[in-house]
Design an enzyme around this catalytic site. Structure first.
Site: not given
Ligand code: ADP
Length: 328
Positions: A161, A112, A220, A67-68
């Site tokens: 999330t 975020d 990640r 997302k980031t």
């Protein structure tokens, strides 16, 4: 509870992730999520052709899916500045006003964990998102006055999330909702290869595919496993990371064939053994596992559900046949 020890595969960002910048910057370098990429390309191109700013975007999906990274890519592709912050960083309304009044036309404001904004800060976002105005309080106490100031037209990109964590009024103000899905092993394999190239490490095809399969569909985690396996290979003096190095390292780290770690197995065992397979409520599980409810819902369960190992029903969690079979 010591999280890093118990749960190896937490996809939340840790300091180590920031050490070497492995984030893709252009949309072409962003692997997988084909639908999202093609939609975004269209929206960006349309906004460029119409000389308009992008509508507000909400990115949602489990942690570590990009997302980031996507927010930064959008700013790169639009050639505008991005100001990044997070929901819990705003302690008072004034923080938001200061940030908003410093934005230039077309800038992106990335928030975020936007579901963690306090209600007061969230409410002051509404006029900013809709009319590009915000309330500014002058003075204090009884003589305080509220003034409305205009701000530059900006694009808000929120990340969360779970979309359900956002209040309805906030959710409705985003014109572009984009849901990130777990990645397929082939896409994760490409991400692993790209990252090992950046880290100047040689890795076999079968080795990178094995890491991909065990990364809970999450870039990640794939990158973090790769780094740990590099550590093992260095100590073993291996010139190339091959399947053998991967298998022994994963075993050493307690990561099984489905990519589950001790905590996932503890969760499944708890439902299976302590509650005869379920249904068992989330609060009970949280108490039994000494684990926060958020972590269970955002980190542990999404992948287990996606793999069909556990089911979420209105009466609670149930372990599936596949889940039971996996424990054996
Ligand atoms: P999120 O904001 O959803 O928690 P991030 O954007 O921080 O996730 O991504 C986590 C890591 O995974 C970053 O280091 C990023 O470089 C990498 N990553 C995520 N998605 C992709 C992708 N599609 N292609 C390549 N790398 C990715």
């Amino acid at each position: 509870m010591d999280h890093e020890r118990e749960k190896k595969l937490v996809p939340n960002e840790i300091k180590e992730d920031k050490k070497i910048n492995l984030r893709p910057t252009k949309i072409e370098e962003f692997i997988g999520q084909t639908n999202i990429k093609s939609n975004l390309k269209t929206f960006i191109e349309s906004s460029v052709r119409r000389k308009k700013n992008l509508d507000h975007i909400i990115l949602y999906g489990p942690p570590g899916l990009g997302k980031t990274t996507l927010a930064n890519i959008i700013s790169y592709e639009k050639n505008v500045n991005i100001h990044s912050t997070s929901g819990p960083a705003f302690t008072k309304k004034g923080d938001l006003v200061t940030l908003l009044s410093n934005l230039s036309n077309g800038d992106i404001l990335f928030i975020d964990e936007i579901h963690r904004l306090s209600p007061i800060v969230e409410e002051s976002l509404y006029p900013a998102m809709e009319d590009f105005k915000c309330d500014y309080i002058i003075g204090a106490g009884p003589s305080a006055r509220v003034m409305q100031i205009s701000i530059e037209k900006f694009t808000l990109i929120g990340a969360t999330t779970r979309l359900g964590l956002l209040s309805r009024p906030l959710r409705d103000r985003f014109g572009i909702p984009l849901q990130l899905e777990f990645y397929q092993p082939n896409d994760l394999k490409d991400i692993i290869c790209l990252n090992s190239e950046k880290l100047k490490i040689k890795i076999d095809e079968s080795a990178s595919y094995e890491i991909a399969k065990r990364s809970r569909g999450t870039p990640r985690i794939a990158i973090r496993l790769l780094k740990r396996i590099i550590d093992f290979s260095v100590v073993q003096n291996a010139q190339t990371i091959d399947i053998q190095v991967v298998l022994t390292s994963l075993k050493q780290m307690g990561i099984d064939s489905e990519g589950l770690d001790e905590m996932d197995r503890k969760y499944l065992n708890c439902i299976s053994k302590n509650y005869s397979g379920g249904p068992v409520g989330i609060e009970t599980l949280s108490a039994a596992l000494l684990e926060q409810r958020d972590i269970i819902e955002d980190v542990i369960e999404p992948y287990l559900m996606q793999r069909g190992l556990v089911q979420r029903t209105s009466r609670g969690r149930i372990i599936t046949k596949k889940g039971l079979f996996h424990l054996k």
